[in-house]
Design an enzyme around this catalytic site. Sequence first.
Site, PDB file in Angstrom:
ATOM      1  N   GLU A   1      34.715 -22.413  26.003  1.00  0.00           N
ATOM      2  CA  GLU A   1      34.498 -23.792  25.516  1.00  0.00           C
ATOM      3  C   GLU A   1      35.652 -24.700  25.971  1.00  0.00           C
ATOM      4  OE1 GLU A   1      32.339 -25.646  24.469  1.00  0.00           O
ATOM      5  OE2 GLU A   1      33.318 -27.276  23.398  1.00  0.00           O
TER       6      GLU A   1
ATOM      7  N   CYS B   1      17.234 -39.190  30.527  1.00  0.00           N
ATOM      8  CA  CYS B   1      16.871 -40.603  30.611  1.00  0.00           C
ATOM      9  C   CYS B   1      16.496 -41.098  29.218  1.00  0.00           C
ATOM     10  CB  CYS B   1      15.651 -40.776  31.497  1.00  0.00           C
ATOM     11  SG  CYS B   1      15.903 -40.146  33.143  1.00  0.00           S
TER      12      CYS B   1
ATOM     13  N   GLY C   1      11.793 -37.125  31.663  1.00  0.00           N
ATOM     14  CA  GLY C   1      11.214 -35.795  31.830  1.00  0.00           C
ATOM     15  C   GLY C   1      11.079 -35.468  33.292  1.00  0.00           C
TER      16      GLY C   1
ATOM     17  N   LYS D   1      24.286 -36.566  27.235  1.00  0.00           N
ATOM     18  CA  LYS D   1      24.506 -35.861  25.977  1.00  0.00           C
ATOM     19  C   LYS D   1      23.307 -35.013  25.586  1.00  0.00           C
ATOM     20  CE  LYS D   1      26.773 -35.977  21.713  1.00  0.00           C
ATOM     21  NZ  LYS D   1      27.693 -34.929  22.168  1.00  0.00           N
TER      22      LYS D   1
ATOM     23  N   TRP E   1      19.107 -40.650  34.109  1.00  0.00           N
ATOM     24  CA  TRP E   1      19.966 -39.524  34.460  1.00  0.00           C
ATOM     25  C   TRP E   1      19.225 -38.858  35.610  1.00  0.00           C
ATOM     26  CZ3 TRP E   1      19.438 -34.102  34.334  1.00  0.00           C
ATOM     27  CH2 TRP E   1      20.638 -33.382  34.458  1.00  0.00           C
TER      28      TRP E   1
ATOM     29  N   HIS F   1      40.363  -7.293  37.725  1.00  0.00           N
ATOM     30  CA  HIS F   1      39.229  -6.877  38.544  1.00  0.00           C
ATOM     31  C   HIS F   1      38.806  -7.957  39.537  1.00  0.00           C
ATOM     32  CE1 HIS F   1      38.990  -3.289  36.177  1.00  0.00           C
ATOM     33  NE2 HIS F   1      38.861  -3.986  35.065  1.00  0.00           N
TER      34      HIS F   1
HETATM   35  C1  G6P Z   1      24.538 -31.268  27.231  1.00  0.00           C
HETATM   36  C2  G6P Z   1      25.786 -31.857  26.631  1.00  0.00           C
HETATM   37  C3  G6P Z   1      26.660 -30.740  26.032  1.00  0.00           C
HETATM   38  C4  G6P Z   1      25.843 -29.935  25.041  1.00  0.00           C
HETATM   39  C5  G6P Z   1      24.563 -29.381  25.675  1.00  0.00           C
HETATM   40  C6  G6P Z   1      23.645 -28.755  24.637  1.00  0.00           C
HETATM   41  O1  G6P Z   1      24.849 -30.522  28.343  1.00  0.00           O
HETATM   42  O2  G6P Z   1      26.512 -32.567  27.584  1.00  0.00           O
HETATM   43  O3  G6P Z   1      27.765 -31.311  25.370  1.00  0.00           O
HETATM   44  O4  G6P Z   1      26.618 -28.885  24.550  1.00  0.00           O
HETATM   45  O5  G6P Z   1      23.839 -30.452  26.289  1.00  0.00           O
HETATM   46  O6  G6P Z   1      23.208 -29.766  23.762  1.00  0.00           O
HETATM   47  P1  G6P Z   1      22.658 -29.508  22.310  1.00  0.00           P
HETATM   48  O7  G6P Z   1      22.259 -30.861  21.806  1.00  0.00           O
HETATM   49  O8  G6P Z   1      21.485 -28.591  22.442  1.00  0.00           O
HETATM   50  O9  G6P Z   1      23.744 -28.894  21.528  1.00  0.00           O
END
Ligand code: G6P
Length: 614
Positions: free
Chosen positions: A486, A2, A103, A609, A76, A509
């Site tokens: 990834e 959020c 939070g 993000k 969020w 497996h």
């Molecule tokens: C979220 C984002 C991801 C990111 C992850 C870790 O899940 O959507 O894209 O890799 O957080 O974020 P950071 O800022 O710690 O790399």
Amino acid sequence: MCSVVGYIGNRYCKKFVLEGLRRLEYRGYDSAGFACLNPEDNRLLYLKAEGKLDNLSDELENSSIDGFLGIGHTRWATHGLSTEQNAHPHFDCQKKLSVVHNGIVENHHELRQQLVQAGHVFHSETDTEIIAHLFEALLISHKTFKAALIELVNRLEGAFAFVSIMQDLPDTMILVRKRSPLCIGIGDGQMFVASDLLAFVKKTNKVLFLPDKSFALVRNDMIELYDFSGKALPIVIQEIDVDIDAHEKKGHSHYMLKEIYEQKNAISETIDFLKKIDSQIWSHLGISSEYAKELESISIVGCGTSWHAARIAQFFFETIALTPTKVNLASEFRYMNFFPSKNSLYIAVSQSGETADTLEAVRFVNDIKLPTIAVTNVASSSMVRESDGFLLTQAGQEIAVASTKAFSTQIAALFWLANRLALEKGIITRKQMDLSQEDLLVAAEVLENSIENYKFDIIQRHAKKYAAYKKTIFLGRNISYPFAMEAALKLKEISYVFAQCYPAGELKHGPLALIDSETPVFVFSHQDPLLYSKIVANTQEVKARDGHVVVFAFEGQDELCELADLSFVFPRVNPLLGPLAMTGLMQFFVYQIAKELGRPIDKPRNLAKSVTVE
Ligand code: G6P
């Protein structure tokens, strides 16, 4: 997560709050809300809307509500669906005070029960609403407002940053921070408040980051800051420069595409920066050169894409610097048995420097007094402030939720660091160190050129075809395995296509049962001849079951390409940088699939993000 935004000052605030929320939309976009005090009679006015911020801003545009003291929020969802009722702000029973929060209040269940028993009526399923009702109750039972606030902040458990405005205190905004970020921008007769300073960078560069476990009373032209016992704290104002140029798409249809194309430059800027700090690298990292020489082990934590970068970096530290390296997901690390080892270094990898799980892992290690360093993209982040040392990647601000240039610059920075450590330990020479920097530039070149080579084929032929598949499998071996993870994550995030990743050797497996012509298998090759031969064998196992194979291979790997239904071929690079070389095309392919499916690529459903809750 959020985001919260607030304003107090001599101007109407609605426009600023909306602008600020727009800049922080990367943190969450399930619903949004705004509240302010009516300038005429201090009545609390508000509007909330389900869905993206545009819905709220459309409604606000047609409404006259505005004021000199206001707060806003994008959500969020953690507790309760993303409905209008669950959107912030939340209120007490009398609707005299309102709260926006980022939070999780961990003891919300117990507090809600107590408050309901005491007669409070709740209108949402959120943990946030508890804050408003508890504050209301404490304001009645305590003689002073400050005493009520002190009890409030101590009764709440978990991680929280919230901002409250009240009818009865029309000249003050109340800010509380425990573990989640919150900062104040100091203007001329006005104060800007936000989860991230990006919300107000155009207004002021003077920033106060609220210390952990503190609360602030903010007026037009003054701030009082206290710890949770009510003791006054010093006000430390920092001057911050932030580049907001990143907020232009520069002709690209999405931020993600723009950021994919920025990678080559970002990698080269990261290398330039690292070269500049080369001679003081250990003081940057908060350890001595002697400590680096004696280093016996490394432990890395991260989440999501950063965790993948860390898993790739494990091969750098073990192969180049001959230093045993463990990598843990931050969310798991904190709840595992911890065996402190001497002469070890703890590295947190995080684009944002704010991810709650990673930050808590740093705090945990700090408490044990072992050295922590943050590898992050954000100089003003909590992780930079709280770690013993830090290494900044030079990706520039990344806006799209799915990480691209942050990932490739993390790889570049960690590769450089592994080499620098090897140099310090006497494992490689300065000449080899210089060559490793060249290798990075070459890989960055391949990253970009390969997009150009295959761009039209992908757009015109492949994207449509692969967008039609409902599920996919990704395979890699050794360093190409975390890279395959990834790639699978990227596809899941932005296209919502089911993607499962395995180490290629594990296929037989169990996962082999999933192979059929309707499930493309993406295979990421390796330049090492032995690993390559194993990858070829694993791909043959897939073909023998009528599987459909897409390979990412290196020049000369004809046997693998002949097995494939579709192949992309890359020039050879330093074998440890194979994943970096493949990064651009992998992202571009996945991006085009998501575009074909009409997904909201920069803001995929359910994601955020920066994840500042655990
Ligand atoms: C979220 C984002 C991801 C990111 C992850 C870790 O899940 O959507 O894209 O890799 O957080 O974020 P950071 O800022 O710690 O790399």
